[in-house]
Design a protein around this motif. Structure first.
Motif, PDB file in Angstrom:
ATOM      1  N   UNK A 299       0.713  -1.179   0.047  1.00  0.00           N
ATOM      2  CA  UNK A 299      -0.004   0.011  -0.051  1.00  0.00           C
ATOM      3  C   UNK A 299       0.964   1.210   0.145  1.00  0.00           C
ATOM      4  N   UNK A 300       2.029   1.336   0.588  1.00  0.00           N
ATOM      5  CA  UNK A 300       2.962   2.361   0.617  1.00  0.00           C
ATOM      6  C   UNK A 300       3.410   2.629  -0.670  1.00  0.00           C
ATOM      7  N   UNK A 301       3.649   1.599  -1.345  1.00  0.00           N
ATOM      8  CA  UNK A 301       4.195   1.881  -2.670  1.00  0.00           C
ATOM      9  C   UNK A 301       3.094   2.529  -3.526  1.00  0.00           C
ATOM     10  N   UNK A 302       1.855   1.755  -3.378  1.00  0.00           N
ATOM     11  CA  UNK A 302       0.840   2.237  -4.258  1.00  0.00           C
ATOM     12  C   UNK A 302       0.493   3.781  -3.923  1.00  0.00           C
ATOM     13  N   UNK A 303       0.750   3.950  -2.860  1.00  0.00           N
ATOM     14  CA  UNK A 303       0.234   5.488  -2.119  1.00  0.00           C
ATOM     15  C   UNK A 303       1.491   6.378  -2.668  1.00  0.00           C
ATOM     16  N   UNK A 304       2.734   6.063  -2.738  1.00  0.00           N
ATOM     17  CA  UNK A 304       3.985   6.703  -3.277  1.00  0.00           C
ATOM     18  C   UNK A 304       3.778   6.921  -4.817  1.00  0.00           C
TER      19      UNK A 304
ATOM     20  N   UNK B  67       7.174   0.079  -5.849  1.00  0.00           N
ATOM     21  CA  UNK B  67       6.481   0.830  -6.878  1.00  0.00           C
ATOM     22  C   UNK B  67       6.322   0.165  -8.272  1.00  0.00           C
ATOM     23  N   UNK B  68       7.568  -0.234  -8.658  1.00  0.00           N
ATOM     24  CA  UNK B  68       7.485  -0.687 -10.091  1.00  0.00           C
ATOM     25  C   UNK B  68       6.518  -1.793 -10.299  1.00  0.00           C
ATOM     26  N   UNK B  69       6.549  -2.872  -9.598  1.00  0.00           N
ATOM     27  CA  UNK B  69       5.310  -3.927  -9.931  1.00  0.00           C
ATOM     28  C   UNK B  69       3.838  -3.592  -9.612  1.00  0.00           C
ATOM     29  N   UNK B  70       3.717  -2.661  -8.782  1.00  0.00           N
ATOM     30  CA  UNK B  70       2.545  -2.171  -8.494  1.00  0.00           C
ATOM     31  C   UNK B  70       2.010  -1.148  -9.531  1.00  0.00           C
ATOM     32  N   UNK B  71       2.951  -0.619 -10.324  1.00  0.00           N
ATOM     33  CA  UNK B  71       2.422   0.186 -11.363  1.00  0.00           C
ATOM     34  C   UNK B  71       2.256  -0.721 -12.533  1.00  0.00           C
ATOM     35  N   UNK B  72       2.920  -1.833 -12.885  1.00  0.00           N
ATOM     36  CA  UNK B  72       2.828  -2.617 -13.636  1.00  0.00           C
ATOM     37  C   UNK B  72       1.773  -3.769 -13.753  1.00  0.00           C
ATOM     38  N   UNK B  73       1.701  -4.184 -12.458  1.00  0.00           N
ATOM     39  CA  UNK B  73       0.850  -5.445 -12.120  1.00  0.00           C
ATOM     40  C   UNK B  73      -0.695  -5.028 -11.444  1.00  0.00           C
ATOM     41  N   UNK B  74      -0.689  -3.947 -10.787  1.00  0.00           N
ATOM     42  CA  UNK B  74      -1.761  -3.550  -9.996  1.00  0.00           C
ATOM     43  C   UNK B  74      -1.389  -3.728  -8.734  1.00  0.00           C
ATOM     44  N   UNK B  75      -2.727  -3.597  -7.692  1.00  0.00           N
ATOM     45  CA  UNK B  75      -2.373  -4.021  -6.509  1.00  0.00           C
ATOM     46  C   UNK B  75      -2.952  -5.482  -6.075  1.00  0.00           C
ATOM     47  N   UNK B  76      -1.965  -6.297  -5.792  1.00  0.00           N
ATOM     48  CA  UNK B  76      -2.187  -7.677  -5.654  1.00  0.00           C
ATOM     49  C   UNK B  76      -0.975  -8.136  -4.918  1.00  0.00           C
ATOM     50  N   UNK B  77      -1.032  -9.485  -4.284  1.00  0.00           N
ATOM     51  CA  UNK B  77      -0.255 -10.253  -3.546  1.00  0.00           C
ATOM     52  C   UNK B  77       0.943 -10.343  -4.394  1.00  0.00           C
TER      53      UNK B  77
END
Lengths: 230, 542
Positions: free
Chosen positions: B41-46, B78-88
């Motif tokens: 979530x912090x990565x998503x928030x950043x 931040x990189x995988x969150x940007x590419x793959x979305x919010x997931x485990x």
């Protein structure tokens, strides 16, 4: 071994064997349980020690073999772990739960006679034997000083000596040490003793390592500290 | 060994490693641990606001549930969150990737350490394979743990340090990477400050010839520590250590110095106990999987053989470095209070993997008959992979789903039917529920920042962190449950059997609306609707 050269005198040998075998609480607990077993362990420690001094000596090897056989016989007859081949209530519940997981994930690999035998029986037996086998290889079991644990066979002071001795022994290993090590672990895999006596078959090897560690430490102190010019 | 065989062996090892780390990464472990959700979530928030979930700009350490998370993992996520979305999968991606790259770095390191020695390609390959299939490496590569990234950076710096013995210009980069590793995981902070001077000391005759390079490397290492110096006095820097340290036992039954020394020595021995390394399976978090320890039990013999070989060859550069690491790497864990906690000793476990590889090579060379070599190697490899599959991909998946909050992910499906109701979810025993639901629901970071920043009771960097945060996500409120909520109209109360027992439900006239099952088939959560008209008279009795 070079570092033994100064200890070839009988008195020194006797002192080191006595130091290694009697400077712990454990041996007295073993004597309390069975005097003969205690005697056999001291004899085995002495023989293992002599084997590190005189690398090739058939008489020592035969004596060591005989004493190990006697010890194994006493322990296996009186303390064979009957729980190895039967499942407790908790284990049975766990097996039942796991049966569902295996059936779901492995399907035909599990749902056949061999699969069921392996997963429901063999894995449990193998796990118990491994548990007993490896329980002798827990350093904390021998040295634990935690206040709520009633064991702690040796003083924690001996732990560094054991490590030094073990490393030293590894570099000058005799094949009988290896045989003894695995034989002791194998015996331990099939017996069950209470926590005070558990893994007593390892007593000779641990005492031997402490003795060698003691000698090695004295040598290090003498060479590196006492011999320095002031 | 010809080049084609070398390259194809490495590729094969990497394929095995990739499968073991990335196969079903999104669903095994089933769920998402609170720490992973926090980092995700912090990565998503950043990514969306350049602020963490408390509204802090570019934190040096990330505030979480009562402690701080080292920052590097979150920034890289931040990189995988940007590419793959919010997931485990996104939350675990950096750890899995670190585990994969570690194998390449291990291969190169062993090659360089053995510098022109015969059999170096074989040992490098065996080392890479040992790390690729080691239970500890797979277990932690599939979790959102900073320690795996820390290990990769430490081993990479080691590779550069060893390479600097051939080409000195790599020394400053090595110092820099070592410094960066201290921002990846806590253990690296201690290991790096001891390792750096000891390494230079061991090879002092070489480094004395290149004093300027040594100073430059030390300077770069120091520069990487500036962020730590900034927060040194805030209490945040040492907050985690204060939480888990053995030094907490300075009063009561333990006399100060002797007591602490005994605890540290005891804890140190724990990590050398073959029982813990090769047998003890303990499926609690941060440890191992059911039925397997950190190493396969048959590796005990190669381990002892490896130690024997290292002692025999202790004057060799390879043995010197490995022996230094064996002594040094369990230290951070020895200073903490937990019993055998592999997560804190990944560096040590990696070192032992190299020792085991040395032992395997010695045993391999003992066998003269080639078909027997192939048969035995293949049998042990298959046996290991089979044990791993049973322990991790079956037993661990089912038996540990509860610890990873699997039921809360399933809960989201159930709650979609109750969008017109207020829902209270009990977070008394798992403070990560709120951030887990916020992460997996892509809940806007600005909203969470507005909610959480007023709830901070101490400065962002502080020795004391409150954990009583309340999350409001759409119609969900995540907080410790109170039966006063039973007096609210149109409400669903969600919790486990300890939150709301059947007796309490009956007492407060709660009606069972749904049950959420865990992967093991057991009921994990209950959802009860409230009936205030009949409940509120009872309220006065509470």
């Amino acid at each position: 071994m070079i570092f033994f050269s100064k200890y070839k005198h009988l008195a020194s040998i006797i002192f080191i064997i006595l130091f290694a075998t009697l400077s712990n609480f454990w041996i007295f607990q073993i004597f309390e349980y069975n005097f003969l077993v205690g005697e056999l362990l001291i004899i085995e420690t002495s023989l293992l020690f002599l084997l590190t001094l005189f690398k090739k000596n058939k008489a020592i090897e035969i004596l060591l073999f005989l004493s190990l056989i006697s010890l194994s016989y006493i322990l296996l007859v009186n303390h064979y772990d009957k729980g190895i081949f039967s499942a407790s209530t908790i284990e049975s519940i766990q097996i039942q739960e796991r049966q569902q997981y295996y059936a779901h994930e492995l399907n035909k690999i599990y749902k056949n006679r061999i699969g069921i035998f392996y997963f429901d029986n063999l894995r449990l037996v193998f796990g118990k034997i491994s548990n007993n086998f490896f329980s002798a290889l827990d350093l904390n079991f021998y040295f634990s000083q935690a206040p709520l644990i009633d064991y702690g066979k040796y003083s924690l002071f001996f732990a560094p000596l054991l490590i030094i001795g073990l490393l030293s022994l590894l570099t000058t290993l005799h094949k009988f040490h290896i045989i003894y090590f695995f034989a002791a672990l194998s015996i331990n895999a099939f017996i069950k003793l209470d926590s005070k006596l558990d893994s007593l078959v390892m007593f000779p090897l641990i005492s031997l390592c402490i003795a060698i560690g003691f000698i090695k430490s004295l040598k290090i102190i003498k060479e590196n500290i006492l011999s320095r010019k002031i | 060994m010809n080049k084609l065989l070398q390259v194809s062996s490495v590729i094969l090892i990497l394929i095995i490693a990739f499968c073991l780390r990335f196969y079903n990464l999104n669903s095994i472990p089933a769920g998402l641990h609170a720490d992973g959700a926090s980092q995700g979530y912090n990565a998503f928030s950043l990514l969306n606001t350049s602020l963490d979930r408390y509204g802090q700009s570019l934190p040096i350490l990330f505030r979480a549930f009562g402690y701080y998370q080292p920052p590097l993992y979150t920034y890289l996520t931040i990189i995988p969150v940007a590419f793959f979305g919010n997931s485990p999968y996104s939350a675990r991606f950096i750890s899995a990737l670190s585990g994969l790259i570690l194998i390449i770095v291990t291969y190169l390191l062993v090659l360089i350490l053995l510098n022109k020695k015969r059999g170096r390609f074989l040992l490098a390959g065996i080392s890479a394979l040992t790390v690729a299939i080691a239970p500890w490496a797979i277990f932690f590569s599939r979790l959102t743990v900073e320690a795996n990234l820390g290990l990769l950076l430490l081993v990479s710096s080691l590779l550069l340090f060893v390479y600097s013995l051939q080409k000195i210009r790599f020394l400053p980069i090595a110092g820099f990477v070592l410094g960066i590793s201290t921002h990846a995981y806590y253990s690296e902070r201690l290991i790096s400050v001891i390792f750096l001077p000891l390494f230079i000391l061991i090879f002092k005759s070489y480094f004395l010839k290149f004093k300027k390079w040594v100073v430059f490397a030390l300077l770069l290492f120091f520069i990487t520590q500036i962020p730590h110096l900034v927060i040194l006095k805030s209490g945040a820097f040492a907050q985690r250590f204060n939480q888990v340290s053995s030094f907490n036992h300075t009063s009561g039954i333990y006399p100060q110095i002797t007591g602490i020394s005994k605890i540290i020595l005891n804890n140190y021995l724990i990590y050398y106990s073959p029982k813990n390394l090769f047998f003890d399976s303990d499926s609690s978090l941060g440890r191992t999987m059911p039925g397997l320890s950190v190493f396969y039990n048959w590796l005990l013999i190669p381990f002892l053989t490896g130690i024997w070989w290292l002692l025999k060859n202790k004057s060799h550069q390879f043995a010197k470095v490995i022996l230094l690491l064996i002594v040094l790497t369990p230290l951070p864990a020895a200073f903490t209070d937990d019993f055998f906690y592999p997560l804190r000793t990944l560096d040590f476990l990696w070192t032992l993997s190299i020792v085991i590889a040395v032992g395997l090579l010695q045993l391999y060379n003992l066998i003269k008959f080639n078909p027997l070599k192939i048969f035995l190697s293949g049998s042990f490899l298959l046996y290991s992979l089979f044990s791993l599959y049973i322990s991790y991909f079956i037993l661990f998946k089912y038996e540990k789903a509860e610890s990873y909050g699997y039921a809360y992910i399933k809960l989201m499906d159930k709650l979609s039917k109750y969008s017109d109701k207020q829902i209270v979810i009990d977070s008394a025993r798992d403070s990560g529920i709120g951030v887990r639901l916020a992460y997996l629901n892509n809940y806007p970071p600005r909203e969470i920042q507005n909610e959480l920043s007023p709830q901070i009771k101490t400065p962002y960097y502080s020795g004391v962190i409150n954990t009583d945060e309340v999350y409001s996500i759409n119609n969900l409120t995540i907080k410790p449950l109170s039966f006063a909520d039973a007096c609210q109209e149109n409400m669903i109360m969600v919790g486990d059997i300890l939150s709301i027992s059947p007796k309490q439900a009956e007492e407060h006239k709660l009606k069972l609306e749904f049950e959420v099952y865990d992967l093991s088939g057991k009921i994990a959560l209950f959802g009860y609707s409230t009936h205030p008209k009949s409940t509120c008279p009872i309220k006065s009795k509470l």
